[in-house]
Design a protein around this motif. Structure first.
Motif, mmCIF file in Angstrom:
data_model
loop_
_atom_site.group_PDB
_atom_site.id
_atom_site.type_symbol
_atom_site.label_atom_id
_atom_site.label_comp_id
_atom_site.label_asym_id
_atom_site.label_seq_id
_atom_site.Cartn_x
_atom_site.Cartn_y
_atom_site.Cartn_z
ATOM 1 N N LEU A 11 40.744 45.843 57.625
ATOM 2 C CA LEU A 11 40.949 45.807 59.070
ATOM 3 C C LEU A 11 42.358 46.293 59.358
ATOM 4 N N GLY A 15 41.159 48.699 64.552
ATOM 5 C CA GLY A 15 40.495 47.396 64.478
ATOM 6 C C GLY A 15 41.460 46.239 64.650
ATOM 7 N N LEU A 19 41.723 43.592 67.953
ATOM 8 C CA LEU A 19 41.736 42.126 67.849
ATOM 9 C C LEU A 19 43.003 41.536 68.436
ATOM 10 N N PHE A 44 34.718 38.326 72.288
ATOM 11 C CA PHE A 44 35.002 39.375 71.312
ATOM 12 C C PHE A 44 35.644 38.764 70.069
ATOM 13 N N LEU A 45 36.621 37.884 70.269
ATOM 14 C CA LEU A 45 37.297 37.243 69.142
ATOM 15 C C LEU A 45 36.354 36.342 68.355
ATOM 16 N N GLN A 46 35.482 35.627 69.048
ATOM 17 C CA GLN A 46 34.568 34.704 68.381
ATOM 18 C C GLN A 46 33.514 35.426 67.555
ATOM 19 N N VAL A 48 34.051 37.930 65.586
ATOM 20 C CA VAL A 48 34.653 38.519 64.385
ATOM 21 C C VAL A 48 34.644 37.519 63.236
ATOM 22 N N ASP A 49 34.282 37.988 62.066
ATOM 23 C CA ASP A 49 34.340 37.167 60.861
ATOM 24 C C ASP A 49 35.805 36.795 60.613
ATOM 25 N N PHE A 52 38.212 38.593 58.240
ATOM 26 C CA PHE A 52 38.730 39.928 58.534
ATOM 27 C C PHE A 52 39.733 39.945 59.678
ATOM 28 N N SER A 53 40.053 38.780 60.221
ATOM 29 C CA SER A 53 40.963 38.735 61.353
ATOM 30 C C SER A 53 42.320 38.168 60.959
#
Length: 100
Positions: A11, A15, A19, A44-46, A48-49, A52-53
């Motif tokens: 990421l 990407g 985030l 959008f934030l919720q 994402v795995d 990877f954030s």
């Protein structure tokens, strides 16, 4: 000067930026004196795995400082650009010829 946070190699670039901006938009949206409301940023934030954030585990001190520096400029920039786009879209709708 603050240092940008470290992000996983999987990421990077756009990407990670997406985030980060979503996080800042969600934070601004939750303020009682917010400049704008983005109801989609938190969703959008919720989606994402967390693995990877770079923002999921809670920011490190360096990341927290970076976010603090970026938060106000993102809020002001977003308000300005949203307003400018709305004004342009309203003007272009009025000046657009009607096709039949």
């Amino acid at each position: 000067m603050t240092q940008e946070p470290t992000v996983p190699e999987s990421l990077a670039g756009i990407g990670a930026t997406a985030l980060g901006v979503a996080l800042l938009r969600a934070q601004e949206s939750s303020r009682p004196d917010r400049l704008f409301d983005d109801p989609y940023a938190r969703h959008f934030l919720q989606a994402v795995d967390p693995a990877f954030s770079p923002w999921a585990a809670g920011p490190s001190p360096a990341t927290a400082r970076f976010l603090q520096v970026m938060a106000e400029q993102v809020a002001v920039r977003t308000q300005f650009l949203d307003r400018a786009l709305l004004e342009v879209s309203n003007v272009s709708q009025l000046s657009r010829p009607v096709r039949r």
